[in-house]
Design an enzyme around this catalytic site. Sequence first.
Site, PDB file in Angstrom:
ATOM      1  CB  CYS A 117      -7.989  20.031   5.418  1.00  0.00           C
ATOM      2  SG  CYS A 117      -7.544  19.431   7.019  1.00  0.00           S
ATOM      3  CB  CYS A 173      -4.612  20.196   6.941  1.00  0.00           C
ATOM      4  SG  CYS A 173      -4.996  18.417   7.051  1.00  0.00           S
ATOM      5  CB  CYS A 227      -0.978   0.031   1.283  1.00  0.00           C
ATOM      6  SG  CYS A 227       0.160  -0.097   2.763  1.00  0.00           S
TER       7      CYS A 227
END
Length: 537
Positions: A460, A457, A77
């Site tokens: 975000c 961020c 991943c």
Amino acid sequence: LVWLLLLSLAWLGPVLGEEQKDGQVGAEEEKEKEEDEVLSDEIKEEDNVLVLHEHNFARALSEHRLLLVEFCECPHCGQGCGQGHIVGRDRGVGQGLWAGGWWHREGCQPVERCRGDVRVPLHVTGRMDTQGIVRWMQRRAGPSATLLQDTDTAAAFVDSQDLVVVGFFKDLGGKAAQVFYEVAAEMVDVPFGVAEAAELFQAYGLSADTVCLFKKVRRWPGVVGSSWLPASPHQPLPWQFDDRQTDFPVDPEQGLDTAELMQLIRVHSLQLVMEFTNEVRAVPVPISVLRGPSSLCPHPPPPPQTSNQIFSAKIPHHMLLFLNKSSSEQLLLQESFRAAAGAFRGEVLFVVVDVNGHGADVLPFFGMTPADAPTLRLVRMENNRKYQMDQDTFSAAAIGSFIRAVLDGRVKPRLLSAEPPEDWDTRPVKVLVGKTFEQVAYDETKNVFVKFYAPWCSHCQAMAAAWEELAERYKDHEDIVIAEMDATANELENITIHGFPTLHYFPAGPGRKMVEYKSTRDVETFSKFLENGGTLP
Ligand SMILES: *[C@@H]1O[C@H](CO)[C@@H](O)[C@H](O)[C@H]1NC(C)=O
Ligand SMILES: *[C@@H]1O[C@H](CO)[C@@H](O)[C@H](O)[C@H]1NC(C)=O
């Protein structure tokens, strides 16, 4: 700039708080791929770094006395080890060996480094750049404290740095000395020495086991007229230096306690008043931030370099004096600030912030501008609440009694709030600020879903479009409000935001309920959550 912002945020969030983590990323997918992995315990090397996986890990542990392992994201991943290779090139310190590998247990592990000897991994602490890790490894590979044989070597050692720690033990094989060695292995930024010789006990005025801190103390010369004022405001103030020995006798009954000794050294290794000088340097981002599987921006992010000392000291309160260092008048205020500091050592860390210098970047997090200087703020690190005097008074006595009042719970915190934008409720996503939050989120007729974000961020930003789409989808539902709040500019009395983004749902009805949303951040899952009244099936 990004670094400064990240750094400043350490005053915005609880430094002592836990980093939040997201788990569970496609565990089934991984299982399938895993079958393809080689099962051999053969150990390959890349760039001087052993490449480990679950089949050769045990063998590597058995073959090396010390093994420093960087746990990378598992390759299913994420990427493999990167940073580990940089360290690996410096291989050859003591008998340590570096290895990079991934370890696959219950999905992906966060990236971490630990020492894998005797199967009890130790987490590497301190600076996570090459130098920091090498130093940590050196302390683990050899004796962690220098043995001081005679007065000459001891004197040279004490003189070698601004702060050194020497343990005087009658028996270096004893329990207290072992604890001391352990602490020395952990606190790699401070030089540690040990002494056993009677001659040395005598030279330093000791009769029983004692840990001594030797510190070059910067001393304020006192104000004689104003003669000490620097010619130019940018010149350093004329501190005087002297060597000071602080003794911490080892309790013959209790012995030495690792945690206590570490905290003691941490507290005493700080200047009584720290200056917030955050030099802009290229600091390697701690790996867990860069590549951990967590999809939350940690809040606060681990602070780098210079302010590291301030934030890693784990002192529960910070008293900040914001001043304009170009003003000689304001410079004078440092004196009473310093005078107040002594009584609170270990409990309140005193920090001077120059609003003209690097401190300017910190100001937005206090809702301040340089013109507000000089001013004082007290920060409770546990929950990042900020306290302010009704009217700033800079005498040592006033500062002392203000701090007492805050510590005793007699002062209310001052909460940040931006002004609500004029168009706060005209677009699908409603814009909340500290002042308007209460009224909107706790409206008993509305189900309110709020995104708490930070402008910088990346997680975000990644979910911003989904949030807009969600709001668009529900804009005609009278009872549903999709909202957002910049949590770096707005604070709430009873809700502390620990990571960005944080999503909270405030269902309609009485009782002021709040539900944290912790699932996937996409429109469909958000919708399902809303339709389901704040739960996921
Ligand atoms: C800081 O002080 C200097 C000298 O008094 C002054 O020129 C400057 O404007 C001040 N800066 C601020 C932001 O007040
Ligand atoms: C915060 O919690 C306290 C104690 O539960 C309560 O008295 C106060 O009203 C709450 N404030 C807000 C703004 O919710």
